[in-house]
Design a protein around this motif. Structure first.
Motif, PDB file in Angstrom:
ATOM      1  N   ILE A 187      97.718  50.131  19.185  1.00 50.74           N
ATOM      2  CA  ILE A 187      98.359  51.433  19.223  1.00 50.74           C
ATOM      3  C   ILE A 187      98.736  51.743  20.667  1.00 50.74           C
ATOM      4  N   GLU A 188      99.992  52.071  20.907  1.00 50.77           N
ATOM      5  CA  GLU A 188     100.425  52.469  22.238  1.00 50.77           C
ATOM      6  C   GLU A 188     100.172  53.965  22.388  1.00 50.77           C
ATOM      7  N   ALA A 189      99.033  54.278  23.009  1.00 51.23           N
ATOM      8  CA  ALA A 189      98.595  55.671  23.127  1.00 51.23           C
ATOM      9  C   ALA A 189      99.127  56.281  24.421  1.00 51.23           C
ATOM     10  N   ARG A 190     100.146  57.128  24.288  1.00 48.57           N
ATOM     11  CA  ARG A 190     100.738  57.817  25.422  1.00 48.57           C
ATOM     12  C   ARG A 190     100.969  59.274  25.047  1.00 48.57           C
ATOM     13  N   GLU A 191     100.735  60.154  25.965  1.00 44.77           N
ATOM     14  CA  GLU A 191     100.794  61.583  25.668  1.00 44.77           C
ATOM     15  C   GLU A 191     102.147  61.972  25.061  1.00 44.77           C
ATOM     16  N   GLY A 192     102.078  62.525  23.866  1.00 51.36           N
ATOM     17  CA  GLY A 192     103.276  63.018  23.211  1.00 51.36           C
ATOM     18  C   GLY A 192     104.093  61.982  22.476  1.00 51.36           C
ATOM     19  N   LYS A 193     103.739  60.713  22.590  1.00 51.61           N
ATOM     20  CA  LYS A 193     104.540  59.680  21.913  1.00 51.61           C
ATOM     21  C   LYS A 193     103.691  58.473  21.515  1.00 51.61           C
ATOM     22  N   THR A 194     102.501  58.735  20.988  1.00 56.23           N
ATOM     23  CA  THR A 194     101.629  57.659  20.519  1.00 56.23           C
ATOM     24  C   THR A 194     102.169  57.077  19.217  1.00 56.23           C
ATOM     25  N   ARG A 195     102.208  55.737  19.171  1.00 56.25           N
ATOM     26  CA  ARG A 195     102.724  55.056  17.982  1.00 56.25           C
ATOM     27  C   ARG A 195     102.173  53.639  17.951  1.00 56.25           C
ATOM     28  N   PRO A 196     102.273  52.968  16.777  1.00 53.74           N
ATOM     29  CA  PRO A 196     101.854  51.568  16.721  1.00 53.74           C
ATOM     30  C   PRO A 196     102.745  50.699  17.604  1.00 53.74           C
ATOM     31  N   SER A 197     102.177  49.650  18.139  1.00 48.60           N
ATOM     32  CA  SER A 197     102.957  48.706  18.921  1.00 48.60           C
ATOM     33  C   SER A 197     104.013  48.045  18.042  1.00 48.60           C
ATOM     34  N   MET A 198     105.152  47.729  18.629  1.00 56.13           N
ATOM     35  CA  MET A 198     106.215  47.079  17.882  1.00 56.13           C
ATOM     36  C   MET A 198     105.891  45.624  17.580  1.00 56.13           C
ATOM     37  N   ARG A 199     104.934  45.051  18.329  1.00 53.41           N
ATOM     38  CA  ARG A 199     104.564  43.652  18.132  1.00 53.41           C
ATOM     39  C   ARG A 199     103.090  43.568  17.762  1.00 53.41           C
ATOM     40  N   MET A 200     102.749  42.561  16.953  1.00 56.04           N
ATOM     41  CA  MET A 200     101.352  42.332  16.613  1.00 56.04           C
ATOM     42  C   MET A 200     101.180  40.859  16.278  1.00 56.04           C
ATOM     43  N   ILE A 201      99.929  40.383  16.367  1.00 53.13           N
ATOM     44  CA  ILE A 201      99.613  39.032  15.921  1.00 53.13           C
ATOM     45  C   ILE A 201      99.571  39.050  14.399  1.00 53.13           C
ATOM     46  N   GLY A 202     100.415  38.253  13.771  1.00 54.82           N
ATOM     47  CA  GLY A 202     100.449  38.218  12.315  1.00 54.82           C
ATOM     48  C   GLY A 202      99.386  37.277  11.777  1.00 54.82           C
ATOM     49  N   HIS A 203      99.782  36.435  10.840  1.00 53.43           N
ATOM     50  CA  HIS A 203      98.814  35.519  10.240  1.00 53.43           C
ATOM     51  C   HIS A 203      98.344  34.484  11.251  1.00 53.43           C
ATOM     52  N   THR A 204      97.054  34.319  11.356  1.00 56.21           N
ATOM     53  CA  THR A 204      96.478  33.251  12.177  1.00 56.21           C
ATOM     54  C   THR A 204      95.690  32.279  11.306  1.00 56.21           C
ATOM     55  N   THR A 205      94.824  32.819  10.449  1.00 58.38           N
ATOM     56  CA  THR A 205      94.045  31.955   9.566  1.00 58.38           C
ATOM     57  C   THR A 205      93.418  32.778   8.450  1.00 58.38           C
ATOM     58  N   TYR A 206      92.941  32.078   7.427  1.00 58.72           N
ATOM     59  CA  TYR A 206      92.093  32.677   6.401  1.00 58.72           C
ATOM     60  C   TYR A 206      90.666  32.235   6.658  1.00 58.72           C
ATOM     61  N   LEU A 207      89.723  33.076   6.258  1.00 61.18           N
ATOM     62  CA  LEU A 207      88.303  32.767   6.410  1.00 61.18           C
ATOM     63  C   LEU A 207      87.673  32.664   5.031  1.00 61.18           C
ATOM     64  N   GLY A 208      87.002  31.547   4.789  1.00 55.96           N
ATOM     65  CA  GLY A 208      86.290  31.351   3.525  1.00 55.96           C
ATOM     66  C   GLY A 208      84.796  31.334   3.753  1.00 55.96           C
ATOM     67  N   PHE A 209      84.086  32.301   3.176  1.00 61.04           N
ATOM     68  CA  PHE A 209      82.646  32.423   3.359  1.00 61.04           C
ATOM     69  C   PHE A 209      81.907  32.072   2.067  1.00 61.04           C
ATOM     70  N   ALA A 210      80.686  31.589   2.208  1.00 58.59           N
ATOM     71  CA  ALA A 210      79.793  31.391   1.072  1.00 58.59           C
ATOM     72  C   ALA A 210      78.370  31.255   1.593  1.00 58.59           C
ATOM     73  N   ARG A 211      77.401  31.310   0.661  1.00 59.94           N
ATOM     74  CA  ARG A 211      75.981  31.181   1.034  1.00 59.94           C
ATOM     75  C   ARG A 211      75.317  30.104   0.167  1.00 59.94           C
ATOM     76  N   LYS A 212      74.431  29.375   0.791  1.00 59.41           N
ATOM     77  CA  LYS A 212      73.771  28.254   0.110  1.00 59.41           C
ATOM     78  C   LYS A 212      72.677  28.751  -0.839  1.00 59.41           C
ATOM     79  N   VAL A 213      72.637  28.147  -2.025  1.00 62.60           N
ATOM     80  CA  VAL A 213      71.502  28.315  -2.941  1.00 62.60           C
ATOM     81  C   VAL A 213      71.006  26.934  -3.345  1.00 62.60           C
ATOM     82  N   LEU A 214      69.842  26.884  -3.920  1.00 58.73           N
ATOM     83  CA  LEU A 214      69.281  25.602  -4.324  1.00 58.73           C
ATOM     84  C   LEU A 214      69.987  25.087  -5.573  1.00 58.73           C
ATOM     85  N   LYS A 215      70.333  23.831  -5.560  1.00 58.82           N
ATOM     86  CA  LYS A 215      71.018  23.222  -6.698  1.00 58.82           C
ATOM     87  C   LYS A 215      70.011  22.971  -7.818  1.00 58.82           C
TER      88      LYS A 215
END
Length: 255
Positions: free
Chosen positions: A227-255
């Motif tokens: 967010i470009e925070a400036r007095e009287g004209k705060t707005r989202p930035s025109m540029r942003m980092i888009g897709h970089t990666t997906y994250l896949g999570f899981a937890r181990k249980v006993l087989k």
């Protein structure tokens, strides 16, 4: 805290123009803002500033983990800091955790993991490409995280000798092929997170989680918008980092 020869300093002009430099007595940095006399900072306090020969004010900051990651030497695409916090929160990462990482790359994520688990925990990181190891080592040394990280070339037998792991991170193109290898090293209930650039990889991973002794599967993508925070004209930035990666999570249980 006083800057001395050999200190690491983040020279800050603004969020887009900053340099991470190790201080040497005669060192000068030539930039479009003018010449930054790094040697002149010896004896100054962090938080103070110097002027370039073009009278541009440059602040002197102590670098943090974010700075080390974003200014690290890279041979591969890194996991961005926007994902780090979610990884830590989702997996319960903390001081004393034992982490196994497959896919060191430039050690950007290794640096973050070590900064969380230190001083009582440890990161064991392996890569399939030996050429990456020297650059990863330099990045870890620069951030002073190297005492908390053990590097090695990928070897299933060595990985099998590591036990009671709290978190496994897999950052390779086919993470599902490593689930059976890392399973014996993990504590019951421990987490695994896999870095997947494409949805096809994520779908394949989720299927293998289901059949491989893992539950609590969670597939996410994180975004961050400045967010470009400036007095009287705060707005989202025109540029942003888009897709970089997906994250896949899981937890181990006993087989």
């Amino acid at each position: 805290m006083i800057i001395s020869e050999g200190s690491l300093v983040l020279f800050f002009f603004n969020s887009d123009k900053k340099w991470l430099i190790r201080i040497e007595n005669e060192k000068k940095l030539h930039t479009h803002l003018g010449i930054i006399d790094a040697g002149s900072t010896i004896g100054l306090e962090y938080g103070s500033h110097i002027l370039t020969n073009k009278d541009k004010k440059i602040f002197l900051l102590p670098p943090n983990t974010y700075d080390f990651v974003m200014k690290s030497q890279r041979t591969t695409q890194i996991v961005y800091p926007k994902d780090y916090g979610y990884i830590a929160a989702r997996t319960g990462l903390r001081n004393g955790s034992k982490v196994l990482e497959i896919g060191t790359g430039s050690a950007a994520l290794s640096t973050f993991l070590a900064s969380i688990v230190m001083p009582e925990g440890h990161v064991y990181t392996f890569d399939v490409n030996e050429d990456f190891m020297s650059i990863a080592k330099k990045n870890l040394e620069k951030s002073s995280m190297d005492p908390y990280v053990t590097q090695g070339i990928y070897d299933p037998e060595k990985i099998g000798q590591i036990r009671d792991v709290d978190l496994v991170v897999i950052d390779l193109g086919d993470p599902w092929n490593y689930l059976d290898i890392i399973y014996p090293s993990m504590k019951s209930g421990a987490s695994v997170v896999c870095i997947c650039p494409t949805m096809n990889q994520l779908e394949n991973l989720a299927t293998h989680f289901f059949h491989g002794g893992f539950i609590d599967s969670d597939c996410v993508e994180t975004f961050i918008r400045k967010i470009e925070a400036r007095e009287g004209k705060t707005r989202p930035s025109m540029r942003m980092i888009g897709h970089t990666t997906y994250l896949g999570f899981a937890r181990k249980v006993l087989k």
